[in-house]
Motif scaffolding. Structure first.
Motif, mmCIF file in Angstrom:
data_model
loop_
_atom_site.group_PDB
_atom_site.id
_atom_site.type_symbol
_atom_site.label_atom_id
_atom_site.label_comp_id
_atom_site.label_asym_id
_atom_site.label_seq_id
_atom_site.Cartn_x
_atom_site.Cartn_y
_atom_site.Cartn_z
ATOM 1 N N ALA A 84 -38.209 2.580 -17.134
ATOM 2 C CA ALA A 84 -37.552 1.235 -17.448
ATOM 3 C C ALA A 84 -36.108 1.799 -17.128
ATOM 4 N N SER A 104 -30.484 1.999 -18.930
ATOM 5 C CA SER A 104 -31.137 1.029 -18.184
ATOM 6 C C SER A 104 -30.796 0.338 -16.719
ATOM 7 N N TRP A 106 -32.076 -1.969 -15.149
ATOM 8 C CA TRP A 106 -33.093 -3.287 -15.591
ATOM 9 C C TRP A 106 -32.270 -4.476 -15.285
ATOM 10 N N SER A 191 -35.910 -7.985 -13.944
ATOM 11 C CA SER A 191 -36.572 -7.708 -14.745
ATOM 12 C C SER A 191 -37.890 -9.038 -15.529
ATOM 13 N N THR A 194 -41.743 -11.927 -19.774
ATOM 14 C CA THR A 194 -41.976 -11.777 -20.999
ATOM 15 C C THR A 194 -42.874 -12.795 -21.874
ATOM 16 N N ARG A 309 -33.669 -7.573 -23.132
ATOM 17 C CA ARG A 309 -34.589 -7.127 -21.727
ATOM 18 C C ARG A 309 -34.904 -5.477 -21.856
ATOM 19 N N GLN A 310 -36.184 -5.275 -21.864
ATOM 20 C CA GLN A 310 -36.598 -4.382 -21.838
ATOM 21 C C GLN A 310 -36.796 -2.897 -22.591
ATOM 22 N N SER A 370 -39.455 -7.317 -23.887
ATOM 23 C CA SER A 370 -39.949 -6.344 -22.130
ATOM 24 C C SER A 370 -41.072 -7.249 -22.191
#
Ligand SMILES: [Cu+2]
Lengths: 373, 138
Positions: A84, A104, A106, A191, A194, A309-310, A370
């Motif tokens: 990630a 990250s 993303w 990303s 989800t 997120r993620q 995620s």
């Protein structure tokens, strides 16, 4: 079929059925966390933004070690695509040891401020910062142009994209251009949808089977997140982040007598930087909102509200990587040490004293933000 | 949340907004379609936002019309916004243009949190500062 079964079970179990219902206010709060993905943004300060050739070349640069001073570190070493775009370390290690956790990449194209303290207001500026930092790639900007030229294949392709400007440019213009090519690639890192996004769509679209498919524990965690946890005040909107810097009571000592000043130090760094949206290397210079950022006392030891997120894929957590798991983060909020919070900080946080099952519910909810790409 | 946005032609507005002190005889008009009208200390302040619906973290502008006992206000105005329950203000310093005829425009305010905000206007008139507060929910 399985979904219908889940719905039937949910209706039979009174505890679970309670979690199925969301008040009008809760629905409204949930609506604010989407839709996802957001429409792609193009960056007017980067003339390569959205250019397919630049995106492909930027991706190549991202894996290129010859950008670093010693030819030994690439962006992808810390921002590992298989992790990630982080490195799993507490704090980053490049040419030297760093004090901050690797962010990250993303959705990085959707940020207004970059880095834990917002030292940059452009993705391309943030992308060349590591080149100069010893803790990252240790390469002074003047050397970058020479190193690019030494690599005949790389220089050839660089020239093909940048044109004659490649020859005429001085060291810092080349650095800015390399940043813009790297940025063009990173803007494409959006990303995936989800389980939460599917649930949100089902809830707003009155699709009971879709609502039932979302685990009851995540539903309870979501209710805490937008309810008594107050989490959505800071982790807001589709990104679960806000354009602000806060202190949540994490210590910011980085060694004997040394502190990470967080937003306070990085806003001053930003103001002095040439690689900013209103600066000489911008492709759309002019007055910017970011130039109006206030330097405030509460910025001392405050850090950017990170996107969630993620986040399930990016342990360890916080600006210094001090918390190993999502559960540890929730426990941090649950047992919050009010002494550590700024007296003049936001009066939003207070110890939540969550039960074991509430902690598990919040973790379950965070995990639904995620998804593997 | 993308911030690489120009903040527009405020400098130009400022240049043409350097109006002469308003004459007492000038009629002072409330802002059409005002979102709120505040009064105190002999002043009436009406305002609206541009755009009308504000998104979190997105820059917007505040248009003000201020009338004093003598007609259109022409003094300095300080503008700020805070969330009283959270004890914090804005992360950005607004820019401010005086448009003449009691009209003012504050640009690029951005509110970074949902909940109850309060605009605080301080009018610096001949008889000292007067503060007018307006509760506001984006
Ligand atoms: Cu607040």
């Amino acid at each position: 079929m399985i979904r219908r079964l889940a719905l039937a079970i949910a209706l039979l179990m009174p505890g679970a059925a309670l979690a199925e219902t969301f008040s009008a206010a809760e629905r409204e709060a949930i609506r604010e966390h989407g839709p996802w993905p957001q429409a792609a943004l193009s960056d007017p300060t980067n003339r390569f933004s959205g250019d397919p050739g630049a995106i492909a070349f930027g991706e190549r640069l991202f894996f290129e070690r010859s950008l670093s001073a010693e030819g030994d570190v690439a962006c992808a070493q810390c921002h590992r695509p298989d992790m990630a775009f982080t490195d799993g370390r507490k704090t980053a290690r490049g040419t030297a040891d760093g004090a901050r956790n690797t962010l990250s990449l993303w959705n990085v194209g959707q940020m207004r401020w970059f880095g834990w303290g917002g030292a940059s207001d452009t993705l391309w500026g943030a992308s060349v910062r590591p080149l100069a930092l010893m803790a990252e790639m240790g390469a002074p900007p003047e050397g970058l142009r020479a190193r690019l030229r030494q690599n005949a294949a790389l220089w050839h392709d660089y020239r093909a994209i940048v044109g004659q400007a490649a020859e005429d440019a001085d060291g810092s213009a080349v650095t800015a251009t390399v940043g813009k090519l790297l940025a063009a690639y990173q803007e494409t890192l959006i990303s995936p949808r989800t389980a939460f996004d599917r649930f949100r769509a089902a809830l707003l679209g009155d699709d009971p089977a879709g609502v039932a498919a979302y685990p009851a524990t995540a539903k309870r965690g979501l209710k805490l997140f937008i309810g008594k946890g107050n989490c959505n005040l800071c982790h807001a909107g589709p990104l679960f982040a806000t354009d602000g810097f806060e202190s949540v009571g994490m210590p910011h000592f980085i060694g004997p007598g040394a502190v990470d000043k967080g937003r306070y130090g990085d806003l001053l760094t930003f103001r002095a930087s040439a690689m900013k949206a209103s600066g000489p290397h911008s492709d759309a210079p002019g007055p910017m909102l970011t130039d109006q950022a206030r330097l405030q006392h509460k910025d001392f030891g405050a850090f950017r509200v990170p996107s969630l997120r993620q986040a399930a894929l990016t342990a360890p957590y916080m600006h210094n990587g001090a918390l190993p798991t999502l559960e540890a983060v929730i426990r941090h909020y649950s047992d919050l040490d009010m002494e550590r919070l700024h007296a003049d900080g936001a009066a939003i946080l207070r110890p939540l004293h969550l039960s074991k099952s509430e902690i598990a519910d919040l973790v379950a909810f965070l995990e639904t933000l995620s998804a593997a790409p | 949340m993308n911030g690489r946005r120009r903040i527009g032609a405020s400098a130009v507005l400022l240049a043409c907004g350097l109006s002469l002190p308003a004459a007492a005889s000038e009629v002072c008009a409330r802002l059409p379609e005002a979102k709120d009208v505040l009064s105190g200390g002999g002043y009436e302040l009406s305002y609206r936002t541009e755009p009308e619906a504000i998104r979190l973290n997105a820059p917007f502008a505040l248009l003000l019309a201020v009338c004093g006992p003598e007609g259109p206000f022409a003094g300095r105005i300080d503008i700020d916004a805070d969330m009283p329950a959270h004890r914090h203000g804005m992360n950005y310093q607004p820019t401010f243009d005086q448009l003449g005829g009691g009209r003012y425009r504050a640009a690029i305010l951005a509110l970074h949190m949902r909940g109850d905000w309060r605009f605080r206007f301080t009018l610096h008139g001949a008889d000292g500062p007067v503060r007018l507060d307006a509760p506001f929910r984006p």
